[in-house]
Each structure stands twice: as structure tokens, then as C-alpha cells.
Design a protein around this motif. Structure first.
Motif, short mmCIF file in Angstrom:
data_model
loop_
_atom_site.label_atom_id
_atom_site.label_comp_id
_atom_site.label_asym_id
_atom_site.label_seq_id
_atom_site.Cartn_x
_atom_site.Cartn_y
_atom_site.Cartn_z
N UNK A 1 0.84 -1.20 0.00
CA UNK A 1 0.00 0.00 0.00
C UNK A 1 0.87 1.25 0.00
N UNK A 2 1.94 1.25 0.80
CA UNK A 2 2.86 2.39 0.84
C UNK A 2 3.54 2.62 -0.49
N UNK A 3 3.98 1.56 -1.14
CA UNK A 3 4.61 1.67 -2.46
C UNK A 3 3.62 2.22 -3.47
N UNK A 4 2.42 1.74 -3.47
CA UNK A 4 1.39 2.20 -4.40
C UNK A 4 1.10 3.68 -4.19
N UNK A 5 0.99 4.11 -2.94
CA UNK A 5 0.74 5.53 -2.66
C UNK A 5 1.90 6.39 -3.13
N UNK A 6 3.12 5.95 -2.91
CA UNK A 6 4.30 6.72 -3.34
C UNK A 6 4.33 6.83 -4.85
N UNK A 7 4.00 5.75 -5.54
CA UNK A 7 4.01 5.79 -7.01
C UNK A 7 2.92 6.70 -7.53
N UNK A 8 1.72 6.62 -6.96
CA UNK A 8 0.63 7.44 -7.48
C UNK A 8 0.82 8.91 -7.14
N UNK A 9 1.55 9.21 -6.07
CA UNK A 9 1.76 10.60 -5.69
C UNK A 9 2.61 11.33 -6.71
N UNK A 10 3.47 10.61 -7.42
CA UNK A 10 4.35 11.27 -8.38
C UNK A 10 3.89 11.10 -9.82
N UNK A 11 2.72 10.50 -10.03
CA UNK A 11 2.20 10.36 -11.39
C UNK A 11 0.95 11.23 -11.54
N UNK A 12 0.93 11.98 -12.62
CA UNK A 12 -0.18 12.88 -12.90
C UNK A 12 -0.72 12.59 -14.29
N UNK A 13 -1.92 13.06 -14.55
CA UNK A 13 -2.55 12.91 -15.86
C UNK A 13 -3.03 14.27 -16.34
N UNK A 14 -3.02 14.43 -17.66
CA UNK A 14 -3.49 15.70 -18.24
C UNK A 14 -4.07 15.44 -19.61
N UNK A 15 -5.12 16.18 -19.92
CA UNK A 15 -5.64 16.22 -21.29
C UNK A 15 -5.10 17.51 -21.90
N UNK A 16 -4.28 17.37 -22.93
CA UNK A 16 -3.67 18.53 -23.57
C UNK A 16 -4.37 18.72 -24.91
N UNK A 17 -5.15 19.80 -25.07
CA UNK A 17 -6.02 19.96 -26.25
C UNK A 17 -5.32 20.55 -27.48
N UNK A 18 -4.01 20.63 -27.46
CA UNK A 18 -3.28 21.20 -28.60
C UNK A 18 -1.98 20.43 -28.81
N UNK A 19 -1.44 20.49 -30.03
CA UNK A 19 -0.13 19.91 -30.30
C UNK A 19 0.91 20.74 -29.54
N UNK A 20 1.99 20.10 -29.11
CA UNK A 20 2.99 20.80 -28.31
C UNK A 20 4.36 20.13 -28.46
N UNK A 21 5.37 20.81 -27.94
CA UNK A 21 6.71 20.24 -27.94
C UNK A 21 7.23 20.14 -26.51
N UNK A 22 8.09 19.16 -26.33
CA UNK A 22 8.84 19.01 -25.09
C UNK A 22 10.29 18.90 -25.53
N UNK A 23 11.04 19.97 -25.34
CA UNK A 23 12.40 20.01 -25.88
C UNK A 23 12.33 19.97 -27.40
N UNK A 24 12.98 19.01 -27.99
CA UNK A 24 13.00 18.87 -29.45
C UNK A 24 11.88 17.97 -29.96
N UNK A 25 11.17 17.27 -29.07
CA UNK A 25 10.17 16.28 -29.47
C UNK A 25 8.78 16.89 -29.58
N UNK A 26 8.08 16.54 -30.65
CA UNK A 26 6.71 17.02 -30.88
C UNK A 26 5.70 15.97 -30.44
N UNK A 27 4.60 16.46 -29.87
CA UNK A 27 3.52 15.59 -29.42
C UNK A 27 2.20 16.10 -29.99
N UNK A 28 1.29 15.18 -30.21
CA UNK A 28 -0.06 15.52 -30.67
C UNK A 28 -0.96 15.78 -29.47
N UNK A 29 -2.03 16.51 -29.70
CA UNK A 29 -3.02 16.73 -28.65
C UNK A 29 -3.55 15.38 -28.17
#
Length: 138
Positions: free
Chosen positions: A19-47
Motif C-alpha cells: 500500500x505504501x509503495x502504491x501511494x508513493x508511485x501514485x503521488x508522483x504520477x499525474x494525468x493531463x488532457x492537452x487539447x493542442x499539439x505541443x513540444x517538449x524540448x525537441x520532441x513534438x507531441x499531438x493533442x
């Protein structure tokens, strides 16, 4: 009887550890809906839908992993921790916007606020461009 009590105790300890390991893992993972194309550094991502995870939280060099929901697109990025005294109500991704191009610039959570490394030209462009914030969920 003694063997059964020992086994039960070990089972309880193991369950609490998982349970402690699961809580630690979920605390550092997030989710997002990104409604536009974007870049992270040199890499391009789709919405679309993405998971964002911190790696190496205890080391001096922190990394951000961003991965599409379908797992087809991913990037591992070194980030610079940013000092903040403000307690955040919501975790957010911050994008610099220039000529209808969105570039991930920061991530702000209660766990860590960090900036992505930028080239000198990106820094100059970012100073004059508007920013967009998108909410993250756990």
C-alpha cells in the motif's frame, strides 16, 4: 498456532508495504488532457491524454517522463527544480505560446515545481510570450 500467527503478521506487514509503495508511485504520477499539439524540448507531441511522472526525486538531477495514453509517444526530460514558497491548490503544466506553437516550460505540483531546460533563444522567446496553464490530476 504460533506458525499461523507469524504468517498472518507477515501477510499484514507485506500488505502495508505494498500500500505504501502504491501511494508513493501514485503521488508522483499525474494525468493531463492537452487539447493542442505541443513540444517538449525537441520532441513534438499531438493533442491528447498524457501521463506525467517524476523520476529520481531523491537525486539532485530530476527527470520528467511524459507519455501518451496509448504509449506511442514518450519523452524523458531533465528538469531544474524551482524554489517555491507558495503552496499550490492545483498541479499544473505551463506552456509557452509563440506563433500558435506550444512548448512545455514548467510543471508545478505540491511535490515539486520544475522548469525544463531551454536554449538561449528559447529563453528569450519565452520572456516575451504568453503562458498557458493546464490542470493536472492524480
Amino acid at each position: 498456532m504460533k506458525k499461523t500467527v507469524t504468517q498472518l503478521f507477515l501477510l499484514i506487514v507485506l500488505t502495508m508495504g505494498l500500500v505504501g509503495i502504491t501511494r508513493a508511485a501514485s503521488a508522483s504520477e499525474y494525468r493531463a488532457h492537452i487539447p493542442f499539439d505541443f513540444t517538449v524540448g525537441e520532441k513534438s507531441f499531438r493533442a491528447g491524454d498524457y501521463s506525467i511522472t517524476f523520476a529520481n526525486l531523491t537525486s539532485s538531477q530530476r527527470r520528467l517522463i511524459i507519455r501518451s495514453a496509448d504509449g506511442k509517444e514518450a519523452a524523458l526530460v531533465v528538469v531544474m527544480p524551482k524554489e517555491t514558497t507558495k503552496q499550490l491548490k492545483n498541479s499544473v503544466l505551463v506552456f509557452d505560446v509563440s506563433d500558435d506553437r506550444y512548448s512545455l516550460a514548467e510543471i508545478k505540483t505540491n511535490q515539486l515545481s520544475a522548469e525544463l531546460y531551454q536554449t538561449k533563444s528559447e529563453e528569450k522567446l519565452a520572456k516575451n510570450s504568453p503562458r498557458v496553464e493546464l490542470a493536472l490530476t492524480n
